[in-house]
Design a protein around this motif. Structure first.
Motif, PDB file in Angstrom:
ATOM      1  N   VAL A 196       2.920   5.856   4.554  1.00 23.60           N
ATOM      2  CA  VAL A 196       2.441   7.213   4.858  1.00 23.60           C
ATOM      3  C   VAL A 196       2.906   8.192   3.783  1.00 23.60           C
ATOM      4  N   LYS A 197       4.149   8.057   3.325  1.00 21.67           N
ATOM      5  CA  LYS A 197       4.663   8.966   2.299  1.00 21.67           C
ATOM      6  C   LYS A 197       3.940   8.795   0.968  1.00 21.67           C
ATOM      7  N   LEU A 198       3.500   7.549   0.694  1.00 21.78           N
ATOM      8  CA  LEU A 198       2.768   7.298  -0.547  1.00 21.78           C
ATOM      9  C   LEU A 198       1.290   7.634  -0.431  1.00 21.78           C
ATOM     10  N   GLY A 199       0.846   7.985   0.752  1.00 20.97           N
ATOM     11  CA  GLY A 199      -0.550   8.331   0.940  1.00 20.97           C
ATOM     12  C   GLY A 199      -1.462   7.145   1.182  1.00 20.97           C
ATOM     13  N   ILE A 200      -0.860   5.946   1.308  1.00 22.08           N
ATOM     14  CA  ILE A 200      -1.670   4.747   1.573  1.00 22.08           C
ATOM     15  C   ILE A 200      -2.108   4.728   3.030  1.00 22.08           C
ATOM     16  N   GLY A 201      -1.200   5.133   3.916  1.00 25.24           N
ATOM     17  CA  GLY A 201      -1.492   5.185   5.344  1.00 25.24           C
ATOM     18  C   GLY A 201      -1.635   6.615   5.830  1.00 25.24           C
ATOM     19  N   VAL A 202      -2.156   6.735   7.033  1.00 24.06           N
ATOM     20  CA  VAL A 202      -2.398   8.061   7.595  1.00 24.06           C
ATOM     21  C   VAL A 202      -1.560   8.290   8.849  1.00 24.06           C
ATOM     22  N   GLU A 203      -1.706   7.415   9.837  1.00 26.12           N
ATOM     23  CA  GLU A 203      -1.023   7.576  11.124  1.00 26.12           C
ATOM     24  C   GLU A 203       0.103   6.550  11.244  1.00 26.12           C
ATOM     25  N   MET A 204       1.320   7.014  11.062  1.00 23.66           N
ATOM     26  CA  MET A 204       2.463   6.107  11.087  1.00 23.66           C
ATOM     27  C   MET A 204       2.636   5.478  12.472  1.00 23.66           C
ATOM     28  N   ASN A 205       2.413   6.247  13.519  1.00 23.07           N
ATOM     29  CA  ASN A 205       2.589   5.726  14.877  1.00 23.07           C
ATOM     30  C   ASN A 205       1.662   4.552  15.153  1.00 23.07           C
ATOM     31  N   LYS A 206       0.399   4.667  14.750  1.00 20.16           N
ATOM     32  CA  LYS A 206      -0.566   3.604  14.991  1.00 20.16           C
ATOM     33  C   LYS A 206      -0.211   2.353  14.180  1.00 20.16           C
ATOM     34  N   ILE A 207       0.268   2.558  12.963  1.00 23.51           N
ATOM     35  CA  ILE A 207       0.670   1.418  12.122  1.00 23.51           C
ATOM     36  C   ILE A 207       1.817   0.662  12.783  1.00 23.51           C
ATOM     37  N   ILE A 208       2.791   1.411  13.271  1.00 25.78           N
ATOM     38  CA  ILE A 208       3.958   0.776  13.906  1.00 25.78           C
ATOM     39  C   ILE A 208       3.549   0.052  15.185  1.00 25.78           C
ATOM     40  N   ILE A 209       2.725   0.707  15.989  1.00 25.02           N
ATOM     41  CA  ILE A 209       2.301   0.087  17.253  1.00 25.02           C
ATOM     42  C   ILE A 209       1.563  -1.218  16.996  1.00 25.02           C
ATOM     43  N   GLY A 210       0.651  -1.214  16.029  1.00 31.87           N
ATOM     44  CA  GLY A 210      -0.082  -2.440  15.723  1.00 31.87           C
ATOM     45  C   GLY A 210       0.814  -3.536  15.184  1.00 31.87           C
ATOM     46  N   ALA A 211       1.789  -3.152  14.336  1.00 33.29           N
ATOM     47  CA  ALA A 211       2.632  -4.152  13.686  1.00 33.29           C
ATOM     48  C   ALA A 211       3.660  -4.784  14.621  1.00 33.29           C
ATOM     49  N   VAL A 212       4.119  -4.032  15.639  1.00 32.71           N
ATOM     50  CA  VAL A 212       5.145  -4.590  16.532  1.00 32.71           C
ATOM     51  C   VAL A 212       4.538  -5.458  17.634  1.00 32.71           C
ATOM     52  N   MET A 213       3.233  -5.417  17.808  1.00 33.16           N
ATOM     53  CA  MET A 213       2.627  -6.182  18.891  1.00 33.16           C
ATOM     54  C   MET A 213       2.920  -7.685  18.816  1.00 33.16           C
TER      55      MET A 213
END
Length: 261
Positions: A196-213
């Motif tokens: 997210v800080k590098l501008g590659i991602g947008v929604e950090m929460n959604k990335i984390i939720i998907g990755a921890v599943m």
């Protein structure tokens, strides 16, 4: 346990035969319990195998950390501690198929022991690299399922793969499941934060939720509920506590990554 059938030729000795049956039943329960089977399934399979060999007065008691199998009116009792538990439904299916063949009289006691040892010694069905790839793809798909944006597909892919890799390799270094889950969650949180800080991602929460599943203890939670409903309260509550501890490790790991970042 591996050499217990060395005395199988003493089949005329009822006591020796009963010890052999008990050892096979305990080995069956050990494989099932270590690979994610429910408590009632473990006990039922052990009792069915004993009945198939004309041992009708067998009793089994199973907890997440141990198995006790005893034959009434005989000095026959087997006990085994279960130290490592995971999820490998392939082995559970193989043992269930084998137990059905035993119930139909298609497998002898000696052959049953040999086949069980083969199942127990077999390696995981998939390589580490394939498991990491599967977790990465699943994480990206979970992201989309939770209405995430396509721009976050790649960060979720990387985060999910990093989390699974951490689970696999850290568990080899430290045989403490909580530690590997905690560190894997930190990896996921750091990847999401950096993307997210590098501008590659947008929604950090959604990335984390998907990755921890892929790390979420779905099978233990399901088994805990089924054990409680079946009346196995000790096993059900123990598995519930274990699943809760896993969820706690994931939450604390992600939080730590965000705070440190």
């Amino acid at each position: 346990m591996n050499g217990f059938l060395g005395s199988y030729k003493r089949k005329d000795s009822k006591e020796g035969f009963l010890h052999e049956v008990a050892a096979v039943c305990v080995l069956t329960g050990k494989i099932l319990l270590q690979n994610g089977a429910e408590t009632y399934r473990v006990e039922d399979t052990m009792n069915r195998i004993a009945n198939s060999f004309s041992v009708h007065d067998a009793q089994s008691f199973v907890t997440p950390t141990g198995i006790i199998f005893s034959i009434e009116d005989h000095d026959v009792t087997q006990l085994v501690r279960i130290r490592n538990r995971g999820t490998n439904l392939r082995k559970v299916t193989q043992v269930n198929t084998l137990s059905r063949r035993v119930a139909h009289g298609e497998v002898s006691l000696k052959d049953l022991h040999r086949d069980l040892l083969q199942i127990d010694r077999s390696t995981v069905a998939y390589s580490n690299s394939l498991q990491i790839l599967a977790a990465a793809i699943a994480s990206s798909c979970f992201l989309l399922m939770f209405l995430g944006k396509w721009q976050d597909f790649l960060p979720a892919f990387i985060a999910g793969g990093a989390g699974q890799a951490g689970m696999i390799y850290l568990h080899k270094l430290a045989k403490v499941k909580f530690f590997s889950e905690f560190m894997s969650s930190i990896f996921i949180g750091m990847v999401a934060l950096v993307s997210v800080k590098l501008g590659i991602g947008v929604e950090m929460n959604k990335i984390i939720i998907g990755a921890v599943m892929p790390l979420v203890p779905g099978v233990p939670i399901t088994n805990a509920v089924r054990d409680i409903m079946a009346g196995d309260l000790v096993a059900g509550l123990s598995k519930s506590a274990e699943a809760g501890l896993t969820a706690f490790a994931i939450g604390i790991g992600v939080t730590a990554a965000i705070v440190l970042g």
